[in-house]
Each structure stands twice: as C-alpha cells, then as structure tokens.
Design a protein around this motif. Structure first.
Motif, PDB file in Angstrom:
ATOM      1  N   GLN A   1       0.832  -1.204   0.000  1.00 27.63           N
ATOM      2  CA  GLN A   1       0.000   0.000   0.000  1.00 27.63           C
ATOM      3  C   GLN A   1       0.868   1.256   0.000  1.00 27.63           C
ATOM      4  O   GLN A   1       1.933   1.293   0.609  1.00 27.63           O
ATOM      5  N   THR A   2       0.407   2.287  -0.725  1.00 25.83           N
ATOM      6  CA  THR A   2       1.107   3.562  -0.773  1.00 25.83           C
ATOM      7  C   THR A   2       0.542   4.522   0.266  1.00 25.83           C
ATOM      8  O   THR A   2      -0.675   4.662   0.395  1.00 25.83           O
ATOM      9  N   LEU A   3       1.460   5.164   1.015  1.00 28.16           N
ATOM     10  CA  LEU A   3       1.069   6.121   2.048  1.00 28.16           C
ATOM     11  C   LEU A   3       1.808   7.434   1.820  1.00 28.16           C
ATOM     12  O   LEU A   3       2.836   7.479   1.156  1.00 28.16           O
ATOM     13  N   ARG A   4       1.261   8.504   2.400  1.00 27.64           N
ATOM     14  CA  ARG A   4       1.945   9.793   2.401  1.00 27.64           C
ATOM     15  C   ARG A   4       2.441  10.059   3.812  1.00 27.64           C
ATOM     16  O   ARG A   4       1.787   9.709   4.805  1.00 27.64           O
ATOM     17  N   GLY A   5       3.641  10.660   3.911  1.00 23.93           N
ATOM     18  CA  GLY A   5       4.164  10.957   5.222  1.00 23.93           C
ATOM     19  C   GLY A   5       5.196  12.062   5.189  1.00 23.93           C
ATOM     20  O   GLY A   5       5.562  12.573   4.128  1.00 23.93           O
ATOM     21  N   LYS A   6       5.662  12.425   6.392  1.00 24.75           N
ATOM     22  CA  LYS A   6       6.649  13.499   6.527  1.00 24.75           C
ATOM     23  C   LYS A   6       7.950  12.938   7.088  1.00 24.75           C
ATOM     24  O   LYS A   6       7.940  12.162   8.049  1.00 24.75           O
ATOM     25  N   VAL A   7       9.065  13.318   6.498  1.00 27.50           N
ATOM     26  CA  VAL A   7      10.377  12.890   6.982  1.00 27.50           C
ATOM     27  C   VAL A   7      10.636  13.550   8.335  1.00 27.50           C
ATOM     28  O   VAL A   7      10.574  14.784   8.457  1.00 27.50           O
TER      29      VAL A   7
ATOM     30  N   VAL B   1      16.507  13.578   0.568  1.00 25.02           N
ATOM     31  CA  VAL B   1      15.421  14.246   1.291  1.00 25.02           C
ATOM     32  C   VAL B   1      15.977  15.030   2.472  1.00 25.02           C
ATOM     33  O   VAL B   1      17.123  14.840   2.876  1.00 25.02           O
ATOM     34  N   GLN B   2      15.121  15.886   3.027  1.00 19.93           N
ATOM     35  CA  GLN B   2      15.447  16.649   4.227  1.00 19.93           C
ATOM     36  C   GLN B   2      14.302  16.504   5.230  1.00 19.93           C
ATOM     37  O   GLN B   2      13.171  16.182   4.860  1.00 19.93           O
ATOM     38  N   VAL B   3      14.609  16.717   6.509  1.00 22.00           N
ATOM     39  CA  VAL B   3      13.572  16.680   7.540  1.00 22.00           C
ATOM     40  C   VAL B   3      12.478  17.682   7.186  1.00 22.00           C
ATOM     41  O   VAL B   3      12.753  18.830   6.825  1.00 22.00           O
ATOM     42  N   GLY B   4      11.236  17.229   7.259  1.00 21.03           N
ATOM     43  CA  GLY B   4      10.100  18.084   6.922  1.00 21.03           C
ATOM     44  C   GLY B   4       9.526  17.829   5.545  1.00 21.03           C
ATOM     45  O   GLY B   4       8.400  18.267   5.248  1.00 21.03           O
ATOM     46  N   ASP B   5      10.277  17.132   4.681  1.00 21.13           N
ATOM     47  CA  ASP B   5       9.778  16.832   3.329  1.00 21.13           C
ATOM     48  C   ASP B   5       8.566  15.910   3.391  1.00 21.13           C
ATOM     49  O   ASP B   5       8.515  14.968   4.195  1.00 21.13           O
ATOM     50  N   GLU B   6       7.587  16.172   2.537  1.00 23.56           N
ATOM     51  CA  GLU B   6       6.437  15.287   2.361  1.00 23.56           C
ATOM     52  C   GLU B   6       6.777  14.289   1.256  1.00 23.56           C
ATOM     53  O   GLU B   6       7.206  14.698   0.167  1.00 23.56           O
ATOM     54  N   VAL B   7       6.625  13.001   1.533  1.00 20.50           N
ATOM     55  CA  VAL B   7       6.999  11.979   0.555  1.00 20.50           C
ATOM     56  C   VAL B   7       5.916  10.905   0.465  1.00 20.50           C
ATOM     57  O   VAL B   7       5.124  10.718   1.393  1.00 20.50           O
ATOM     58  N   SER B   8       5.908  10.214  -0.669  1.00 19.57           N
ATOM     59  CA  SER B   8       5.066   9.031  -0.849  1.00 19.57           C
ATOM     60  C   SER B   8       5.941   7.806  -0.616  1.00 19.57           C
ATOM     61  O   SER B   8       7.089   7.754  -1.079  1.00 19.57           O
ATOM     62  N   VAL B   9       5.397   6.823   0.101  1.00 19.21           N
ATOM     63  CA  VAL B   9       6.146   5.602   0.412  1.00 19.21           C
ATOM     64  C   VAL B   9       5.239   4.393   0.249  1.00 19.21           C
ATOM     65  O   VAL B   9       4.020   4.489   0.389  1.00 19.21           O
ATOM     66  N   VAL B  10       5.863   3.257  -0.032  1.00 21.66           N
ATOM     67  CA  VAL B  10       5.145   1.989  -0.126  1.00 21.66           C
ATOM     68  C   VAL B  10       5.502   1.140   1.086  1.00 21.66           C
ATOM     69  O   VAL B  10       6.675   1.049   1.471  1.00 21.66           O
TER      70      VAL B  10
ATOM     71  N   ARG C   1      11.493   4.532  -3.111  1.00 15.93           N
ATOM     72  CA  ARG C   1      11.855   4.124  -4.472  1.00 15.93           C
ATOM     73  C   ARG C   1      10.684   3.437  -5.172  1.00 15.93           C
ATOM     74  O   ARG C   1      10.395   3.715  -6.341  1.00 15.93           O
ATOM     75  N   GLN C   2       9.987   2.557  -4.453  1.00 13.05           N
ATOM     76  CA  GLN C   2       8.870   1.825  -5.069  1.00 13.05           C
ATOM     77  C   GLN C   2       7.656   2.719  -5.286  1.00 13.05           C
ATOM     78  O   GLN C   2       6.851   2.476  -6.194  1.00 13.05           O
ATOM     79  N   ALA C   3       7.522   3.755  -4.441  1.00 12.44           N
ATOM     80  CA  ALA C   3       6.390   4.676  -4.610  1.00 12.44           C
ATOM     81  C   ALA C   3       6.615   5.602  -5.786  1.00 12.44           C
ATOM     82  O   ALA C   3       5.675   6.038  -6.448  1.00 12.44           O
ATOM     83  N   SER C   4       7.898   5.919  -6.049  1.00 10.75           N
ATOM     84  CA  SER C   4       8.256   6.812  -7.161  1.00 10.75           C
ATOM     85  C   SER C   4       9.428   6.188  -7.916  1.00 10.75           C
ATOM     86  O   SER C   4      10.592   6.488  -7.616  1.00 10.75           O
ATOM     87  N   PRO C   5       9.155   5.291  -8.846  1.00  9.42           N
ATOM     88  CA  PRO C   5      10.231   4.599  -9.559  1.00  9.42           C
ATOM     89  C   PRO C   5      11.247   5.542 -10.186  1.00  9.42           C
ATOM     90  O   PRO C   5      12.422   5.174 -10.361  1.00  9.42           O
ATOM     91  N   SER C   6      10.850   6.766 -10.491  1.00 16.18           N
ATOM     92  CA  SER C   6      11.781   7.698 -11.122  1.00 16.18           C
ATOM     93  C   SER C   6      12.482   8.577 -10.086  1.00 16.18           C
ATOM     94  O   SER C   6      13.222   9.504 -10.450  1.00 16.18           O
ATOM     95  N   ALA C   7      12.237   8.276  -8.774  1.00 17.68           N
ATOM     96  CA  ALA C   7      12.839   9.098  -7.723  1.00 17.68           C
ATOM     97  C   ALA C   7      14.364   9.064  -7.861  1.00 17.68           C
ATOM     98  O   ALA C   7      14.969   8.026  -8.060  1.00 17.68           O
TER      99      ALA C   7
END
Length: 222
Positions: free
Chosen positions: A145-151, A188-197, A213-219
C-alpha cells in the motif's frame, strides 16, 4: 547475595538474610539482607500481582526511567518512590524525553509488571494502560500500500517517515531512490512530504518498513 542498602557487612560478620530465590540446577541460593531490613516494603511488594492496576504520583524523572510513589505503598528507604517505570514502558508512541510523557507531581495509573528484588521496587508500565496505536494503525494497511508521510529524522542508514500521528516507519538508504544514494541528505530533508510503499509490517517488534523508491520509480537524487 543482595546486601543492605544502608551498610554492607564486613568479612566474618554474622548476618540475617532472607531466601528470595533458589536455583536447584546450579545449587545456589539467593539471599537478601534488604528484605529482612525492610519487612513492610517486602510484604507490600509480594502482595502485588502481575497486571494489577496501581495509582501513584511521579516523584522523579531520570534519563533511565521514572520513579513513582504508590498511593497504597510504603516509602522506599533509598529511592524517591517504590514504583519505577523504565523508558520503554512509558508510552507506545515515540518520544525524545520522559518529560514529554509525564511530569513530576502528576498522578498516574500504571500496570504492575514484576517485583524487582534487587532494588526492592515495583516495576510498572504506563503504556500498558493505553491502547497501542501502532497495532490499530497496521490493522488498516497492507504490504504494497502507498502512504503519504513526513520525513522526521535522517540517520546514516536511511530516514524515518511519520505516516500518521505518532507512527513512523523506516525507509532504508537503498529504498530512498532509484539509484541508492551515499547519504540520505542527498535525497530528502527533515520536513519533506513523501510518498512511500509499505514493504514490511512487524507487529511483534512494532516496526514498519517503507520504500520511497517503489512509490516513485523515477525518484532520484536532489
């Protein structure tokens, strides 16, 4: 043998001690002078049962845990409370310091875990009185499952991402970008919003493994 908290005995001195444990396989007996010198305290601690709910007041906060003066318990001859909560037993959620969870003078309810005969104290758990948010959260998600979160934190081996209130997962360095970076700061830096699997859920260890990487293959690197 456990000595008295007040004055250790001299060689050849005759002492009175109480048997508190026996190891028949090793042929050893564990004795305590503190037990015979503090019968009221020992009687109280022996009367407690694992899982029992106790109330008390936080009397001191140390880097290794929290002392609690139990409402129905006697004073301790050495420590500021007969109850003690280790750092891991304070809360299910992540915190930086014990003072983020409790304050001196605060009245709390705790679960009795065990009688620590070495220190003559009741080991307690505050988190056992609270629902485990991690278990409730993973009940509603699945691997893949893909989630959104903050570093929230950068470490040499990856980054921690908070995916909901108080719940964090680890994105390993190799899972940060399509090309594994040398350092997390290059991605990434602390505070960044990212998508993760979600790649792994470990209920027993309460760990969540994630992949950017799996959430954004082109990351790629910044």
């Amino acid at each position: 043998m456990e000595l008295s908290w007040r004055q250790p005995p001299a060689v050849s001195q005759r002492i009175t001690a109480e048997v508190i444990a026996m190891d028949l396989d090793e042929g050893r007996v564990r004795l305590s002078m503190a037990a015979t010198g503090n019968p009221e305290l020992w009687a109280f601690l022996r009367s407690l049962h694992r899982g029992e709910i106790l109330s008390g007041t936080v009397t001191a906060i140390e880097r290794f845990g929290v002392f609690v003066a139990l409402d129905d318990g006697p004073d301790h001859p050495v420590f500021p409370g007969v109850g003690f909560i280790t750092i891991p037993e304070l809360s299910w959620r992540h915190f930086e310091a014990a003072s983020d969870v409790v304050q001196v003078g605060q009245h709390i309810l705790c679960v009795f875990l065990q009688f620590d005969t070495w220190n003559g104290e009741a080991r307690l758990s505050l988190r056992a009185t609270q629902p485990d948010a991690f278990q409730a959260f993973v009940d509603g998600i699945a691997v893949g499952q893909t989630l959104r979160g903050k570093v929230t934190k950068l470490v040499p081996f990856g980054v921690f991402v908070q995916v909901t209130g108080g719940i964090e997962g680890l994105v390993h360095l190799r899972e940060l970008a399509s090309m594994p970076p040398d350092t997390p700061e290059s991605v990434v830096q602390v505070g960044d919003e990212v998508s993760v699997v979600v790649t792994e859920i470990d209920r027993e260890k309460r760990r969540l493994a994630l992949s950017r990487r799996q959430a954004s293959p082109s990351a790629d690197l910044r």
